[in-house]
Design a protein around this motif. Structure first.
Motif, PDB file in Angstrom:
ATOM      1  N   SER A   1     -25.979  -4.641  20.047  1.00 35.00           N
ATOM      2  CA  SER A   1     -26.211  -2.964  19.493  1.00 35.00           C
ATOM      3  C   SER A   1     -24.894  -2.832  18.747  1.00 35.00           C
ATOM      4  CB  SER A   1     -26.457  -1.995  20.600  1.00 35.00           C
ATOM      5  OG  SER A   1     -27.607  -2.659  21.410  1.00 35.00           O
ATOM      6  N   ALA A   2     -25.042  -2.003  17.882  1.00 38.12           N
ATOM      7  CA  ALA A   2     -23.723  -1.525  17.322  1.00 38.12           C
ATOM      8  C   ALA A   2     -22.757  -0.510  18.238  1.00 38.12           C
ATOM      9  CB  ALA A   2     -24.246  -0.370  16.060  1.00 38.12           C
ATOM     10  N   VAL A   3     -21.560  -0.716  17.907  1.00 35.38           N
ATOM     11  CA  VAL A   3     -20.491  -0.213  18.756  1.00 35.38           C
ATOM     12  C   VAL A   3     -19.549   0.624  17.960  1.00 35.38           C
ATOM     13  CG1 VAL A   3     -18.411  -0.619  20.195  1.00 35.38           C
ATOM     14  CG2 VAL A   3     -20.428  -2.309  20.264  1.00 35.38           C
ATOM     15  N   ARG A   4     -19.253   1.962  18.417  1.00 34.54           N
ATOM     16  CA  ARG A   4     -18.481   2.835  17.864  1.00 34.54           C
ATOM     17  C   ARG A   4     -17.049   2.570  18.395  1.00 34.54           C
ATOM     18  NH1 ARG A   4     -16.967   8.025  18.778  1.00 34.54           N
ATOM     19  NH2 ARG A   4     -16.838   9.436  16.898  1.00 34.54           N
ATOM     20  N   MET A   5     -16.194   2.417  17.435  1.00 32.31           N
ATOM     21  CA  MET A   5     -14.789   2.592  17.677  1.00 32.31           C
ATOM     22  C   MET A   5     -14.161   3.568  17.293  1.00 32.31           C
ATOM     23  SD  MET A   5     -11.869  -0.650  17.270  1.00 32.31           S
ATOM     24  CE  MET A   5     -11.636  -0.168  15.450  1.00 32.31           C
ATOM     25  N   HIS A   6     -13.573   4.601  18.016  1.00 33.07           N
ATOM     26  CA  HIS A   6     -12.682   5.756  17.554  1.00 33.07           C
ATOM     27  C   HIS A   6     -11.274   5.639  17.720  1.00 33.07           C
ATOM     28  CE1 HIS A   6     -11.770  10.206  18.037  1.00 33.07           C
ATOM     29  NE2 HIS A   6     -11.598   9.824  16.713  1.00 33.07           N
TER      30      HIS A   6
ATOM     31  N   ALA B   1       0.844  -1.098  -0.135  1.00 35.53           N
ATOM     32  CA  ALA B   1      -0.065   0.052   0.101  1.00 35.53           C
ATOM     33  C   ALA B   1       0.776   1.193  -0.134  1.00 35.53           C
ATOM     34  CB  ALA B   1      -0.947  -0.174   1.355  1.00 35.53           C
ATOM     35  N   PRO B   2       0.285   2.160  -0.612  1.00 31.50           N
ATOM     36  CA  PRO B   2       1.419   3.577  -0.830  1.00 31.50           C
ATOM     37  C   PRO B   2       1.565   4.484   0.518  1.00 31.50           C
ATOM     38  CG  PRO B   2      -0.657   4.008  -1.943  1.00 31.50           C
ATOM     39  CD  PRO B   2      -0.724   2.345  -1.466  1.00 31.50           C
ATOM     40  N   ASP B   3       0.802   4.175   1.309  1.00 31.40           N
ATOM     41  CA  ASP B   3       0.748   5.203   2.346  1.00 31.40           C
ATOM     42  C   ASP B   3      -0.278   4.682   3.633  1.00 31.40           C
ATOM     43  OD1 ASP B   3      -2.239   5.733   1.985  1.00 31.40           O
ATOM     44  OD2 ASP B   3      -1.677   7.184   0.548  1.00 31.40           O
ATOM     45  N   PRO B   4      -0.173   5.184   4.854  1.00 30.11           N
ATOM     46  CA  PRO B   4      -0.927   4.802   5.962  1.00 30.11           C
ATOM     47  C   PRO B   4      -2.355   4.584   5.612  1.00 30.11           C
ATOM     48  CG  PRO B   4       0.798   6.354   6.765  1.00 30.11           C
ATOM     49  CD  PRO B   4       0.650   6.495   5.050  1.00 30.11           C
ATOM     50  N   LEU B   5      -2.812   5.599   5.109  1.00 31.16           N
ATOM     51  CA  LEU B   5      -4.406   5.607   4.866  1.00 31.16           C
ATOM     52  C   LEU B   5      -4.741   4.441   4.074  1.00 31.16           C
ATOM     53  CD1 LEU B   5      -7.216   6.870   5.212  1.00 31.16           C
ATOM     54  CD2 LEU B   5      -6.587   8.360   3.115  1.00 31.16           C
ATOM     55  N   ALA B   6      -4.149   3.963   3.108  1.00 31.46           N
ATOM     56  CA  ALA B   6      -4.443   3.142   2.121  1.00 31.46           C
ATOM     57  C   ALA B   6      -4.222   1.626   3.089  1.00 31.46           C
ATOM     58  CB  ALA B   6      -3.407   2.979   0.838  1.00 31.46           C
ATOM     59  N   THR B   7      -3.268   1.766   3.796  1.00 34.89           N
ATOM     60  CA  THR B   7      -2.997   0.550   4.652  1.00 34.89           C
ATOM     61  C   THR B   7      -4.006   0.233   5.535  1.00 34.89           C
ATOM     62  OG1 THR B   7      -0.607   0.812   4.459  1.00 34.89           O
ATOM     63  CG2 THR B   7      -1.422  -0.811   6.229  1.00 34.89           C
TER      64      THR B   7
ATOM     65  N   VAL C   1     -13.164   8.076   7.780  1.00 39.91           N
ATOM     66  CA  VAL C   1     -11.806   8.511   8.202  1.00 39.91           C
ATOM     67  C   VAL C   1     -11.880  10.106   8.505  1.00 39.91           C
ATOM     68  CG1 VAL C   1      -9.547   9.082   7.321  1.00 39.91           C
ATOM     69  CG2 VAL C   1     -10.686   6.945   6.544  1.00 39.91           C
ATOM     70  N   LYS C   2     -11.160  10.333   9.746  1.00 41.19           N
ATOM     71  CA  LYS C   2     -11.391  11.625  10.161  1.00 41.19           C
ATOM     72  C   LYS C   2     -10.158  12.331   9.875  1.00 41.19           C
ATOM     73  CE  LYS C   2     -15.056  11.297  12.908  1.00 41.19           C
ATOM     74  NZ  LYS C   2     -16.217  11.857  12.587  1.00 41.19           N
ATOM     75  N   SER C   3      -8.970  11.947   9.883  1.00 42.27           N
ATOM     76  CA  SER C   3      -7.792  12.699   9.503  1.00 42.27           C
ATOM     77  C   SER C   3      -6.914  11.494   9.159  1.00 42.27           C
ATOM     78  CB  SER C   3      -7.219  13.653  10.513  1.00 42.27           C
ATOM     79  OG  SER C   3      -6.889  12.870  11.539  1.00 42.27           O
ATOM     80  N   HIS C   4      -5.567  11.868   8.500  1.00 36.69           N
ATOM     81  CA  HIS C   4      -4.589  11.244   8.136  1.00 36.69           C
ATOM     82  C   HIS C   4      -3.308  12.134   7.950  1.00 36.69           C
ATOM     83  CE1 HIS C   4      -4.904  11.598   3.775  1.00 36.69           C
ATOM     84  NE2 HIS C   4      -6.097  11.616   4.177  1.00 36.69           N
TER      85      HIS C   4
ATOM     86  N   GLU D   1      -6.599   8.713  11.905  1.00 38.64           N
ATOM     87  CA  GLU D   1      -7.663   8.650  12.977  1.00 38.64           C
ATOM     88  C   GLU D   1      -9.051   8.421  12.309  1.00 38.64           C
ATOM     89  OE1 GLU D   1     -10.236  11.935  15.824  1.00 38.64           O
ATOM     90  OE2 GLU D   1      -8.598  12.618  14.399  1.00 38.64           O
ATOM     91  N   PHE D   2      -9.825   7.465  12.710  1.00 41.66           N
ATOM     92  CA  PHE D   2     -10.969   7.091  12.061  1.00 41.66           C
ATOM     93  C   PHE D   2     -12.048   6.437  13.169  1.00 41.66           C
ATOM     94  CE2 PHE D   2      -8.386   3.086  13.025  1.00 41.66           C
ATOM     95  CZ  PHE D   2      -9.132   2.178  13.350  1.00 41.66           C
ATOM     96  N   VAL D   3     -13.141   6.051  12.624  1.00 38.54           N
ATOM     97  CA  VAL D   3     -14.366   5.663  13.445  1.00 38.54           C
ATOM     98  C   VAL D   3     -14.850   4.402  12.690  1.00 38.54           C
ATOM     99  CG1 VAL D   3     -16.635   6.017  14.215  1.00 38.54           C
ATOM    100  CG2 VAL D   3     -15.026   7.702  14.373  1.00 38.54           C
TER     101      VAL D   3
END
Length: 125
Positions: A100-105, A24-30, A76-79, A89-91
């Protein structure tokens, strides 16, 4: 098939090549490829993109009680990239069994070694 990582692109043109072994070319793609690997049940890809210093000896894609984890979406919040280090940073949302659905940040840290990006660790909030 649309890629599970949420880009809106076809899987073959998104995370498919990374799952097939391309770097992958960068952390976001990874990170996106890792999310898709959780969705698609690809533990070998998760281990291959996890830095050896922090990779668990055993990786189970089910919860501790053996219930299936269903991934519901990724935002994706930021990279950021600075040289051979990066952060994403992602959720991610998921459901265990019929619960129930769980949110992981998470703020995930990545490092590039030998031309490949590896997940090192992350801070959950």
């Amino acid at each position: 098939m649309l890629c599970p990582c949420g880009t809106g692109r076809e899987y073959e043109d998104c995370c498919g090549p990374w799952h097939a072994g391309e770097a992958a070319p960068d952390p976001l793609a990874t990170m996106r490829s890792r999310y898709s690997a959780y969705v698609l049940g690809l533990p070998d890809h998760l281990r291959a993109t996890w830095h050896p210093s922090t990779c668990p000896a055993h990786l189970d894609l089910e919860d501790p009680d053996g219930r299936r984890v269903v991934w519901l979406g990724l935002t994706v919040k930021s990279h950021r990239v600075a040289g051979d280090r990066g952060e994403v940073e992602f959720v991610a949302r998921y459901r265990v069994g019929g619960g129930s659905a769980v949110r992981m940040h998470e703020l995930s840290r990545f490092v590039r070694e030998g031309g490949r990006w590896y997940y090192v660790d992350g801070d959950l909030s």
